[in-house]
Scaffold this active site. Sequence first.
Site, PDB file in Angstrom:
ATOM      1  N   ASP A 263     -16.497  -9.697  -2.736  1.00 32.67           N
ATOM      2  CA  ASP A 263     -15.768  -8.785  -3.628  1.00 32.67           C
ATOM      3  C   ASP A 263     -14.817  -9.606  -4.487  1.00 32.67           C
ATOM      4  OD1 ASP A 263     -14.203  -6.836  -4.804  1.00 32.67           O
ATOM      5  OD2 ASP A 263     -13.635  -5.850  -2.923  1.00 32.67           O
TER       6      ASP A 263
ATOM      7  N   TYR B  18       0.837  -1.201   0.000  1.00 30.61           N
ATOM      8  CA  TYR B  18       0.000   0.000   0.000  1.00 30.61           C
ATOM      9  C   TYR B  18       0.874   1.253   0.000  1.00 30.61           C
ATOM     10  CZ  TYR B  18      -4.448  -2.448   0.761  1.00 30.61           C
ATOM     11  OH  TYR B  18      -5.579  -3.207   0.629  1.00 30.61           O
TER      12      TYR B  18
ATOM     13  N   GLU C 282     -19.249  -7.388  -5.447  1.00 28.11           N
ATOM     14  CA  GLU C 282     -18.527  -6.157  -5.787  1.00 28.11           C
ATOM     15  C   GLU C 282     -17.498  -6.444  -6.875  1.00 28.11           C
ATOM     16  OE1 GLU C 282     -17.218  -4.146  -2.309  1.00 28.11           O
ATOM     17  OE2 GLU C 282     -15.452  -3.268  -3.259  1.00 28.11           O
TER      18      GLU C 282
END
Lengths: 437, 437
Positions: free
Chosen positions: A247, A33, A273
């Site tokens: 998802d 990230y 999703e």
Amino acid sequence: MSETVTGFEVEDIRFPTSRQLDGSDAMNPDPDYSAAYLVIRTGTGAEGHGFCFTIGRGNDVMAAAIRSLRPYLIGRRAPRDAADLAALHHELTHDSQLRWLGPEKGVMHMAAGAVVNAAWDLAAKRAGLPVWEFLAAMSPEELVSLVDFRYLSDALTPDEALGILRAAAPGRRERADRLRATGYPAYTTSAGWLGYDDAKLVRLAKEAVAEGFEQIKLKVGESLADDLRRMRLAREAVGPSVRIAVDANQRWDVADAIRWMEALAPFDPHWIEEPTSPDDILGHAAVRAGQPVKVATGEHAANRVVFKQLLQAGAVDFVQIDAARVAGVNENLAILLLAAKFGVPVCPHAGGVGLCELVQHLAMFDYVAVSGSLEGRVIEYVDHLHEHFTHPAVVASGRYQAPAAPGFSARMHPESIAAHRYPDGPVWRPGTPGRTS
Amino acid sequence: MSETVTGFEVEDIRFPTSRQLDGSDAMNPDPDYSAAYLVIRTGTGAEGHGFCFTIGRGNDVMAAAIRSLRPYLIGRRAPRDAADLAALHHELTHDSQLRWLGPEKGVMHMAAGAVVNAAWDLAAKRAGLPVWEFLAAMSPEELVSLVDFRYLSDALTPDEALGILRAAAPGRRERADRLRATGYPAYTTSAGWLGYDDAKLVRLAKEAVAEGFEQIKLKVGESLADDLRRMRLAREAVGPSVRIAVDANQRWDVADAIRWMEALAPFDPHWIEEPTSPDDILGHAAVRAGQPVKVATGEHAANRVVFKQLLQAGAVDFVQIDAARVAGVNENLAILLLAAKFGVPVCPHAGGVGLCELVQHLAMFDYVAVSGSLEGRVIEYVDHLHEHFTHPAVVASGRYQAPAAPGFSARMHPESIAAHRYPDGPVWRPGTPGRTS
């Protein structure tokens, strides 16, 4: 009075999250990230912070794209109000030469978003208000002036937008008070990363319910057998009344999505999703029509034109805005208005680095001044990396607490920036445990 | 045998075309045609050339994006065949971290395209064939192996693609011979730039017809009164039998496009190109349904998923591929196959810097081995900047001559690169006449 922007600094910041498989899903097995992080500074030392979120490689490209926008800011009068923020957004997204690199999508568009969001942070701080209140203090006319209606008029005109905002004007104060008192509903994805084993999934799912979450989310799409087992375990862990969204992170073609969700449907998933490509409007419509589970998408939808079509085509049950994918607050305001026009609830994407911090402001503004409703609405929450922000998002009893500090909650601690600077910060130096790339 | 890639050099090259308003249109008033230019080099000195086309600002960001792909090439075995080129394309477009920057759109995707195209240039040179012949020498199975079918299977399966290619296999040799003898039809945009005055438009339109072009193109969309006058002048200049396409460069919303084209329809425009946002599939379908002129688009369509939907929605009469917008030859092969499946002719976008040079190979390959047809097909030609290429596209009597030199016709003269390097090349130094930015 005519204070100008004199500083524009960009940093490449990366967190080595791949070392623990935090954030792992069917398309993103080992994300680091990251944020391409921008600070704009005025002559008197006022600051605006903004960023693009990425998952590692390419964060340097994002940083280069943000740097290319420096000439728009340096020497500019520091943005203070709707007119300034509309002008900046327009210039950044309509530069005739830069537009060729999108148009309005990908790296250059996200870079424009970081700059626009930093300008909102600066302006809201100067007004002494958190961004959600700064927006909610604007008149319907000011809000409409912030939106670029180009390519939208077949679905939403300025007059229609004005009508939506005027209809929501009564009750703004009561809804803002309610947010301050009880917050905004959240759901958690922390339990469901694909790299976590069954025991960790069950433990985290039970903890989420104990903490007050009424919705959790599982990543799916790598193996149907695994997903059936994980979904069963999760359903047993949380009981029948807690919602479980799933998802697929764009893993499937249309037929795969339909087959997979028919198989998972007995476990009552709340939504599927990103079943397929975020560009595939017609594909999402086919998935929605072809199986019983509701469809959500939007975190990778490139711009308001894609959202417009998702709504026109009846392709989605939930619109998932992302604070740092499109061209900042202005474009997200367009998307909130489109969703309101079509009566589809907005359930923001968050997580990453700082996405919870940003997007809570947009969802709260939506409740106060656009949709006027919390029904069917919930903001994603992932319990990672908040400690690096000076005003982290706070979720308690399953609800986001309304931010009170002026600005966009986008400021990172200087020590966090220094530690995670890529490639020369201490976290990334050769010899650091777990260092992989 | 296992020759490896040892060099990967990227240059920011810009031509000051804005000084003459060459290339001016309703959305791009003052482009400086530019290339983020890549040379890959093997240990034995073999070279592959590729590039992204931009129109000025942001070319540095494109160059940074290409540079970020260097680790994929350095030390890699030099690509030679379909298997190597499929693997490279797959790795570049499926890098799980870089994918976040698109996915498959904008700066990172175009950068992948430049690298993929440079690899094709290298491989075709090693085979001693121009790219169109290199492709046309591959078996249907090899060609199918080059395509990423992810997100396409609801419109085109590998088996269907194989069927299309097998059906076109007979006659490949005859069609290639025909191309070598008589070339591929071209149309010219050189007459119709929005910055040119009426006299220049009329003079250039007449010259185009005298040179053998059967189609010209005008830029429209800034002023309806101007467009009506320019369209009338052009029609008078070329007569009733020469086709006049018009190009709005994304200027309009749906209702504007319908109104404008209803007004221009009496002058019999051949197509309206880019009437609205390149992301607006449903918008293009509405424009096509709402007025009498045929619709063309694609030069800014981000990827094969957008083309798939344009075809599924019946939104276009002509598919306009661009050689340097998507992820290179491989993705354009997917788009050619989609167009063939839906029976829609491909009329490539060209112009810019080197786009004519590249895309002629794809159109000729399409004729030889995919669609098997020239009907309704024509490649754009703009007579600018060809002199900077060592093997420039050659148009004679309104037809592209089939390239004979091995490779992708992508190599620029070293002197051109040196002169136009930004910002330190002599063309860009302070004091150069006409220097604007």
